[in-house]
Design an enzyme around this catalytic site. Structure first.
Site, mmCIF file in Angstrom:
data_model
loop_
_atom_site.group_PDB
_atom_site.id
_atom_site.type_symbol
_atom_site.label_atom_id
_atom_site.label_comp_id
_atom_site.label_asym_id
_atom_site.label_seq_id
_atom_site.Cartn_x
_atom_site.Cartn_y
_atom_site.Cartn_z
ATOM 1 N N ASP A 7 0.868 -1.189 0.000
ATOM 2 C CA ASP A 7 0.000 0.000 0.000
ATOM 3 C C ASP A 7 0.899 1.231 0.000
ATOM 4 O OD1 ASP A 7 0.902 0.298 2.602
ATOM 5 O OD2 ASP A 7 -1.091 0.250 3.533
ATOM 6 N N HIS A 8 0.276 2.401 0.182
ATOM 7 C CA HIS A 8 1.048 3.655 0.151
ATOM 8 C C HIS A 8 2.113 3.696 1.244
ATOM 9 C CE1 HIS A 8 -2.379 3.980 2.815
ATOM 10 N NE2 HIS A 8 -1.720 4.890 3.500
ATOM 11 N N CYS A 64 3.395 -2.956 3.991
ATOM 12 C CA CYS A 64 2.485 -1.878 4.365
ATOM 13 C C CYS A 64 3.150 -1.119 5.506
ATOM 14 C CB CYS A 64 1.079 -2.391 4.684
ATOM 15 S SG CYS A 64 0.879 -3.314 6.215
ATOM 16 N N GLY A 65 2.400 -0.343 6.275
ATOM 17 C CA GLY A 65 3.025 0.427 7.337
ATOM 18 C C GLY A 65 3.655 -0.473 8.388
ATOM 19 N N THR A 66 2.894 -1.468 8.815
ATOM 20 C CA THR A 66 3.356 -2.389 9.853
ATOM 21 C C THR A 66 3.657 -3.784 9.328
ATOM 22 O OG1 THR A 66 1.079 -3.029 10.273
ATOM 23 C CG2 THR A 66 1.973 -1.228 11.622
ATOM 24 N N HIS A 97 9.981 -24.085 9.107
ATOM 25 C CA HIS A 97 8.988 -24.833 9.898
ATOM 26 C C HIS A 97 7.555 -24.689 9.399
ATOM 27 C CE1 HIS A 97 11.531 -25.238 13.838
ATOM 28 N NE2 HIS A 97 12.170 -25.657 12.753
ATOM 29 N N HIS A 132 7.103 -31.101 10.465
ATOM 30 C CA HIS A 132 6.516 -29.782 10.175
ATOM 31 C C HIS A 132 5.449 -29.874 9.082
ATOM 32 C CE1 HIS A 132 9.454 -28.084 12.819
ATOM 33 N NE2 HIS A 132 10.437 -28.620 12.108
ATOM 34 N N ARG A 135 2.093 -30.552 10.570
ATOM 35 C CA ARG A 135 1.473 -29.367 11.189
ATOM 36 C C ARG A 135 0.951 -28.398 10.138
ATOM 37 N NH1 ARG A 135 6.695 -29.517 15.158
ATOM 38 N NH2 ARG A 135 6.016 -31.365 16.293
HETATM 39 C C1 RB5 Z 1 -1.962 2.688 6.495
HETATM 40 O O1 RB5 Z 1 -2.066 3.892 7.148
HETATM 41 C C2 RB5 Z 1 -1.651 1.584 7.483
HETATM 42 O O2 RB5 Z 1 -2.720 1.392 8.343
HETATM 43 C C3 RB5 Z 1 -1.290 0.304 6.771
HETATM 44 O O3 RB5 Z 1 -0.213 0.514 5.942
HETATM 45 C C4 RB5 Z 1 -0.895 -0.855 7.643
HETATM 46 O O4 RB5 Z 1 0.083 -0.492 8.567
HETATM 47 C C5 RB5 Z 1 -2.012 -1.613 8.246
HETATM 48 O O5 RB5 Z 1 -1.821 -2.659 8.868
#
Ligand code: RB5
Length: 149
Positions: A7-8, A64-66, A97, A132, A135
């Site tokens: 994503d962005h 993505c961000g996280t 695994h 593994h 599982r």
């Molecule tokens: C976008 O703002 C953010 O929420 C997305 O990139 C991500 O981190 C979501 O899990």
């Protein structure tokens, strides 16, 4: 063929991951997004995840961000085992695994050098099979709605 999607918020890491894939001599297919405009990560997760689930791509890398949302979305596609990782040990073990077929990372969590080490560990580690496999087969059974006890 490696599927790549983001994503962005993940976009800042994409050039680094593509540079790594080029360095490793791995072909990739880019499922977007390629602009910094705010977008919805499940759309891009789904495009790449379907390419991996269908066999068009062997593995996928999501940003993505996280790394969390895009990974959660990918894991809703049948056949996808996406691991969200911020360090190489988990990335290697997700392959060894769990036979993970997608990796997700967060551009707001790790920097480009760590992200490349995580991706390299993921892409260079083989599934160990054996106990593994049993599982991983159970995970697939859960996905089909079967009782595994
Ligand atoms: C976008 O703002 C953010 O929420 C997305 O990139 C991500 O981190 C979501 O899990």
């Amino acid at each position: 063929m490696i599927a790549i999607a983001n994503d962005h918020a993940g976009l800042p890491l994409k050039a680094e991951i593509i540079a790594l894939l080029n360095e490793m001599g791995l072909e990739y297919k880019n499922f977007g997004t390629d602009t910094p405009d705010s977008c919805h990560y499940p759309v891009f997760a789904a495009r790449a995840a379907h390419a991996v689930a269908s066999g068009e791509c062997e593995f996928g890398i999501l940003l993505c961000g996280t790394g969390l949302g895009i990974g959660m979305a990918a894991n809703k596609v049948h056949g996808i085992r996406c691991a969200t990782c911020s360090e190489p040990i988990s990335a290697a073990l997700s392959r060894r695994h769990n036979n993970a077929n997608m990796l997700s990372m967060g551009a707001r969590v790790i920097g480009p050098e760590v992200a490349k080490e995580v991706a390299r560990a993921f892409l260079t580690t083989a599934f160990e099979g054996g106990r593994h496999q049993i599982r991983v087969d159970m995970i697939s059974a859960l996905e089909r709605g079967e009782d595994i006890e």
